[in-house]
Scaffold this motif. Structure first.
Motif, mmCIF file in Angstrom:
data_model
loop_
_atom_site.group_PDB
_atom_site.id
_atom_site.type_symbol
_atom_site.label_atom_id
_atom_site.label_comp_id
_atom_site.label_asym_id
_atom_site.label_seq_id
_atom_site.Cartn_x
_atom_site.Cartn_y
_atom_site.Cartn_z
ATOM 1 N N ARG A 135 0.706 -1.153 -0.026
ATOM 2 C CA ARG A 135 -0.077 0.058 -0.127
ATOM 3 C C ARG A 135 0.666 1.233 0.035
ATOM 4 O O ARG A 135 0.502 2.216 -0.397
ATOM 5 C CB ARG A 135 -1.159 -0.087 1.154
ATOM 6 C CG ARG A 135 -1.970 -1.037 0.957
ATOM 7 C CD ARG A 135 -3.183 -0.873 1.916
ATOM 8 N NE ARG A 135 -3.903 -1.849 2.309
ATOM 9 C CZ ARG A 135 -5.204 -2.337 1.316
ATOM 10 N NH1 ARG A 135 -5.028 -1.539 0.261
ATOM 11 N NH2 ARG A 135 -5.594 -3.084 1.615
ATOM 12 N N HIS A 148 -0.081 -3.859 -7.574
ATOM 13 C CA HIS A 148 -1.571 -4.318 -7.467
ATOM 14 C C HIS A 148 -1.808 -5.581 -7.393
ATOM 15 O O HIS A 148 -2.509 -6.326 -6.700
ATOM 16 C CB HIS A 148 -2.373 -3.490 -8.484
ATOM 17 C CG HIS A 148 -2.533 -2.061 -8.312
ATOM 18 N ND1 HIS A 148 -3.531 -1.677 -7.366
ATOM 19 C CD2 HIS A 148 -2.111 -1.029 -9.003
ATOM 20 C CE1 HIS A 148 -3.408 -0.331 -7.596
ATOM 21 N NE2 HIS A 148 -2.676 0.195 -8.431
ATOM 22 N N GLY A 152 -3.019 -8.144 -4.316
ATOM 23 C CA GLY A 152 -3.733 -9.060 -4.436
ATOM 24 C C GLY A 152 -3.836 -10.614 -3.945
ATOM 25 O O GLY A 152 -4.678 -11.024 -3.385
ATOM 26 N N LEU A 155 -3.682 -10.301 -0.274
ATOM 27 C CA LEU A 155 -4.951 -9.957 0.552
ATOM 28 C C LEU A 155 -5.845 -11.476 0.390
ATOM 29 O O LEU A 155 -6.492 -11.772 1.218
ATOM 30 C CB LEU A 155 -5.684 -9.105 -0.252
ATOM 31 C CG LEU A 155 -5.197 -7.486 0.020
ATOM 32 C CD1 LEU A 155 -5.966 -6.432 -1.195
ATOM 33 C CD2 LEU A 155 -5.765 -6.928 1.450
ATOM 34 N N ASN A 160 -8.972 -11.763 2.716
ATOM 35 C CA ASN A 160 -9.781 -10.534 2.034
ATOM 36 C C ASN A 160 -10.188 -10.536 0.509
ATOM 37 O O ASN A 160 -9.589 -9.892 -0.173
ATOM 38 C CB ASN A 160 -8.865 -9.402 2.608
ATOM 39 C CG ASN A 160 -8.725 -9.226 3.997
ATOM 40 O OD1 ASN A 160 -9.669 -9.009 4.939
ATOM 41 N ND2 ASN A 160 -7.320 -9.310 4.653
ATOM 42 N N ASN A 162 -12.686 -9.932 -1.283
ATOM 43 C CA ASN A 162 -13.305 -8.474 -2.096
ATOM 44 C C ASN A 162 -12.174 -7.639 -2.570
ATOM 45 O O ASN A 162 -11.954 -6.962 -3.535
ATOM 46 C CB ASN A 162 -14.444 -7.843 -1.437
ATOM 47 C CG ASN A 162 -15.758 -8.806 -1.351
ATOM 48 O OD1 ASN A 162 -15.927 -9.545 -2.459
ATOM 49 N ND2 ASN A 162 -16.459 -8.929 -0.315
ATOM 50 N N GLU A 163 -11.464 -7.376 -1.342
ATOM 51 C CA GLU A 163 -10.104 -6.571 -1.713
ATOM 52 C C GLU A 163 -9.412 -7.226 -2.806
ATOM 53 O O GLU A 163 -8.725 -6.254 -3.473
ATOM 54 C CB GLU A 163 -9.443 -6.085 -0.274
ATOM 55 C CG GLU A 163 -10.095 -5.291 0.736
ATOM 56 C CD GLU A 163 -9.413 -4.840 1.978
ATOM 57 O OE1 GLU A 163 -8.687 -4.189 1.850
ATOM 58 O OE2 GLU A 163 -9.692 -5.752 2.852
ATOM 59 N N ALA A 166 -10.674 -6.522 -6.060
ATOM 60 C CA ALA A 166 -10.482 -5.296 -6.581
ATOM 61 C C ALA A 166 -8.919 -4.829 -6.779
ATOM 62 O O ALA A 166 -8.744 -4.146 -7.736
ATOM 63 C CB ALA A 166 -10.848 -4.387 -5.230
ATOM 64 N N SER A 167 -8.018 -5.531 -6.185
ATOM 65 C CA SER A 167 -6.590 -5.582 -6.651
ATOM 66 C C SER A 167 -6.250 -6.119 -7.938
ATOM 67 O O SER A 167 -5.590 -5.309 -8.839
ATOM 68 C CB SER A 167 -5.659 -6.073 -5.402
ATOM 69 O OG SER A 167 -5.652 -5.086 -4.424
#
Length: 365
Positions: A135, A148, A152, A155, A160, A162-163, A166-167
């Motif tokens: 991050r 990114h 992912g 995460l 995690n 959903n995060e 998104a990544s």
């Protein structure tokens, strides 16, 4: 310049740089060593000599010259990154962390440093620290595709999802041809969220980009099998086997599909090929037994189940299927014992209760 001044160290250094860029590593090494023999304090020469030794696999020389370059010039930013990478590649993880942490202390605004530190934390399973490092890298360089993607992964491994999605989607938005990101997205859709159409689309997109992506073919086959599209699943598994012919698990998966298609002889051949590669594969011995039983080859089926149970005594499916086969052979006492063992290992195995009921009925109980 060298002809006019044979002791012109910087000219040797620059000439070595040119030779290195041309791929002429022998002359590059000679020039850089000459430069350093004249002036041992040229940081750039140490760094470039380190890259040449790295290309030649000379680990100790590489590390020495990268460290020397940083000692002479702490502002030599690439040297922190490259030394960290070499140490990481050779398993010196804590040394790699120390080097890149020094780089961050010297200049905290270089995204690569935080990215590399995140990779090291991911390797040591310190995932919360990895996520924080990734991050930070993205706060410096928001369009850093690889960060990114690796964020992912971290995460995803921490649950995690959903995060993580998104990544991966951000990585894909920045690079639509990032096959591994499409693949990872598909894994979440399939394994974690059971969104089969979305998983299929992700795996197919990965394969459009990278047609020899064996894991994507494998997982696409698994999705298609679950969707009941057995012919397409067979094609996917066969594609994996073209790329990895000695992958026992895929021969097993192919055997399962062929059995479901009613092509029992081919299923037996696939299971047998899996066992040639991996003789101690308990589940495959059990699945081979199922195909042989369907073919009426009960003695061979019994032998396969017993081999499965030698390898994995708590294989409840194998106990159940052995019991069913013994029932077919009218060896009812042995059948009952096998079915009781299946229930003992898996009290929720409905087939075992049904088969036990049939056996007890046949015994007049």
């Amino acid at each position: 310049a060298i002809a006019l001044n044979p002791d012109y160290a910087k000219a040797y250094s620059n000439l070595g740089f040119i030779f290195r860029e041309q791929g002429n590593f022998g002359d590059a090494e000679r020039c850089l060593k000459t430069a350093l023999s004249i002036d041992p304090k040229i940081a750039d020469s140490h760094y470039m000599l380190g890259t040449i030794f790295q290309n030649q696999g000379r680990l100790e020389d590489t590390i020495y010259h990268f460290r020397k370059a940083l000692e002479l010039d702490p502002d030599l930013e690439f040297a922190y990154r490259d030394l960290c990478y070499v140490l990481f590649q050779h398993g010196q993880i804590e040394d790699a962390k120390e080097v890149i942490t020094k780089g961050i202390a010297h200049n905290p605004d270089i995204a690569d440093y935080h990215y590399y530190l995140g990779n090291l934390y991911t390797h040591t399973k310190e995932l919360d620290k990895a996520i924080a490092s990734y991050r930070k890298a993205l706060s410096i360089q928001p369009a850093y595709v690889e960060v990114h993607f690796n964020l992912g992964i971290a995460l995803q491994e921490t649950g995690n999802l959903n995060e993580a999605i998104a990544s991966y989607q951000k990585a894909i938005a920045l690079n639509p041809d990032f096959a591994e990101a499409h693949y990872r997205l598909g894994v979440i859709f399939f394994s974690d969220q059971h969104l089969l159409p979305e998983a299929e689309a992700s795996f197919r997109r990965a394969l459009e980009i990278k047609p020899d992506f064996a894991d994507a073919h494998l997982n696409l086959g698994n999705v298609l099998k679950e969707l009941g599209r057995l012919g397409e699943a067979e094609a996917s598994y066969r594609q994996v086997l073209k790329l990895m012919p000695d992958f026992a698990e895929i021969h097993s998966n192919l055997g399962n599909v062929l059995k479901d298609l009613g092509r029992l002889g081919e299923a037996v051949a696939s299971y047998q090929r899996a066992l040639q590669i991996k003789p101690d594969f308990s589940e495959v011995h059990s699945n081979l037994g199922n195909a042989l039983r369907d073919l009426g080859r009960l003695g061979e089926a019994e032998a396969s189940y017993r081999r499965a149970l030698q390898l994995k005594p708590d294989n409840s499916d194998a106990h159940n299927n052995l019991g069913a086969t013994l029932y077919d052979m009218q060896r009812l006492v042995e059948a009952e014992a096998s079915l009781q063992r299946a229930i003992q290992h898996n009290p929720d195995l409905a087939d075992a209760y049904f088969n036990l009921g049939s056996t007890l009925r046949e015994m007049g109980r």
